[in-house]
Design an enzyme around this catalytic site. Sequence first.
Site, PDB file in Angstrom:
ATOM      1  CG  ASP A 178    -125.699   6.666 -28.443  1.00  0.00           C
ATOM      2  OD1 ASP A 178    -125.180   7.447 -27.832  1.00  0.00           O
ATOM      3  OD2 ASP A 178    -125.886   5.542 -27.955  1.00  0.00           O
TER       4      ASP A 178
HETATM    5  C1  BGC Z   1    -124.654   5.784 -24.767  1.00  0.00           C
HETATM    6  C2  BGC Z   1    -126.024   6.602 -24.598  1.00  0.00           C
HETATM    7  C3  BGC Z   1    -125.865   7.865 -23.632  1.00  0.00           C
HETATM    8  C4  BGC Z   1    -125.015   8.687 -24.469  1.00  0.00           C
HETATM    9  C5  BGC Z   1    -125.059  10.053 -23.836  1.00  0.00           C
HETATM   10  C6  BGC Z   1    -123.459   6.901 -25.267  1.00  0.00           C
HETATM   11  O1  BGC Z   1    -122.301   6.402 -25.031  1.00  0.00           O
HETATM   12  O2  BGC Z   1    -124.476   4.717 -25.765  1.00  0.00           O
HETATM   13  O3  BGC Z   1    -126.820   5.386 -23.869  1.00  0.00           O
HETATM   14  O4  BGC Z   1    -127.034   8.292 -23.642  1.00  0.00           O
HETATM   15  O5  BGC Z   1    -123.713   8.091 -24.587  1.00  0.00           O
HETATM   16  O6  BGC Z   1    -124.208   9.903 -22.913  1.00  0.00           O
END
Ligand code: BGC
Length: 785
Positions: free
Chosen positions: A308
């Site tokens: 993530d």
């Molecule tokens: C989130 C993810 C997301 C990623 C990219 C993160 O803050 O937890 O779900 O896909 O950002 O934007």
Amino acid sequence: MRRCNERRQRLSRHVSSFSRFILLIPFVTLSLILPQCRAQQPSTAIPETQVTARANGLLQQMTLDEKIAQLSQLPGFPDPQFTRNAANPEDVIKKLGAGSVLWVPEPKEIDRLQHLAVEQSRLHIPILFGLDVIHGYRTTFPAPLALASSWNPQLVEQVQGVAAQEARSVGIQWSFAPMLDIARDARWGRMIEGAGEDPYLGAAIARAQVLGLQGGPQVAPDRVLACMKHFAGYGAADGGRDYDSSYVPEELMWNVYLPPFQAAVDAGVGSAMSAYMDLNDVPATGNKWLLTEVLRKTWNFKGFVVSDAFAVDSLIKHGYARDGSDAAYKAFTAGVNMDMASGTYLKYLPALVQQGRISQQQIDDMVRPILETKIRMGLFEHPYADLPKSEQVLNDPQHLQLARKAAQESMILLRNENGLLPLDKSKLKSIAVIGPLGDATTDLLSMWGSGTAPGPVVSVLQGIRDKAGSAISVEYAHGPNISRPIPSPFENIPFLKMKEQPKQTPEEAQKAFDDAVALAKRSDLAIMVLGELDLMSAESASRASLSLSNRQEELLEAVAATGKPVVLVLVNGRPLDIAWASEHVPEILEAWYPGGQGGNAVADLLFGEASPSAHLTVTWPRSSGQEPLYYNHNLTQLPETAPDFKSRYWDVKSTPLYPFGYGLSYTTFAFDNLKLSAEKAQLGGTIDVSADVSNTGSRAGTAVVQLYIHQRAGSASRPVRQLEGFERVTLAPGAKQTVHFKLGKNELQFYSPTEHEWVVEPEQFDVWVGGDSNAPLHGEFELTK
Ligand code: BGC
């Protein structure tokens, strides 16, 4: 191909059995499914042996730095908040190429960056562009929890098919969806992004999303690579507080939290995202058990894992890694192929290889699945999108029709006590639309929906105005503005367009309040649109209270006190505390974040041009103090049903306000004639369950027939009920249909904490069939040795 044929056959069966209710089966269903089937047979499919040979050929030519660049996902805009310790993305792309770039929704910018990679980097390896296309790109569909409330995997597949086609047409080849986190606690703001609390339904929706996004186990040329997230256990955050640790025993992981992920792997999902939080004291992004033991060894996952955002670097903040080098080492060796946005791999992996702590072979093994994905997807042959052509895809009018149908099927009628709904136009001269979400547009899209390139949004007010026509006057009063007392960290992010409503003085708020009540007084009917702005239920949007915040509850009570009929429409991302409304407001429609066609769909349902058919995929509590609350809990020595025992709390009933699976229609359904193929079956055998569902009302409607089971004894306590089958059935008034389910190994097995393995046990089982998780229609059978 076989899947396509099966699907065609299934569809034609549906069409013939329901052809007499032709109005309920829009033509659009057929026309949108057929192109989807075609997409599942990519004509350019490259044989697997060639895919690996090409990847290995590239690996032989690549320097270590070039390989590490493939293990890196770069933020696509040079904002210091996002680049943090990463090098300038453009410099990296030109010099080394890049595995992926994210957070670039604009097609022209994608195209520009892709040209840099393909034309200027030494080996011309194209970038894989990733974005949170969670429920649409231009056409915004209902948010995932809403869509799951349709209990319609076929619809979910169609929706994600369209989302994928739109995204791919502009050069986005990878979506960070589906989000498969089971959520049993409505305080957690990300409940809206998943399918709810149930592993069986979650698995069905997961499968549908992967098939829709990718077009099949192989990514079709007009679809995107799917990314199941957040692996795993994120929804179990302590206290529902986003990012906090999760403590989930192994059996609960296997029985509840992992099944949707396993279903996605079985459906061929090509990538996975590791979660942020600690799982049982080991951060998911450094968790070898999750990423290697479960994902690769047990499930044989062949795709790649991305962390993530910043999660590799965050291993330091978790108190798990000593420094950046340790963080890179721990994430890499746990099984994270690609570092999202933190630049930690770029910075520290070269030295780790030089020190001999990580071998060249290990690096190659982590890069290979990324290169293979790009090769399989045909990115080397077709790195650029055809932007003029994309306009046709983005403006396809069928997409809007599908968004409207999906929104209609996602909204749950929670209450219709007086039968005021559907509204009778001939009895109305004036309607008051009241509430801070009545004229909302971006807020109907939810957080990720506003971060792509959404087209125009129809507000609830607009939808009602258009439907009411000129004979009925529709006026609007906003009521006091609403906002979070503690702002969202996502409010000022450039590509997300989320905004609070401006703060008002107490006098301004009071005037808005009084204007709203006055409008209700001079109208025949008040439609109140209350709930949460998009950044009130999203990432970093957990709540301790589930109340209708910022005087919304007070406004609802004041408008109800005028004596005018009130319809409450909720726009929100999780169950809210509507205990008062559930007794005093006879009509309640849960619209969730319904997407760009949300306003039209609300109006279609309120005025009876569509009939509500959605059902809860989460248990609705009476108060936030009950959370976490879920239907598939275990029995206790003193259940609520015991005589003289009313509740586990002394200040509120411990049962839900609305049970899992609940949802009303404009008609009524009866369930009877439950039959089991045998009273006893041998282990390994299958039991057939059938029951009749009849439409006992005066309108056509769709029932969601649900099957629940309970194992009465065994090597562990089993849930009081667990869903093991469901089917949507559309019936004309007076019509009846027999629904069939099968209970075999998949439905009867569970991971036993005492046996430490999957078991099917020779025990007595209960079965229920009906319209929600309290269904009374009961049968039983025994499994014998
Ligand atoms: C989130 C993810 C997301 C990623 C990219 C993160 O803050 O937890 O779900 O896909 O950002 O934007």
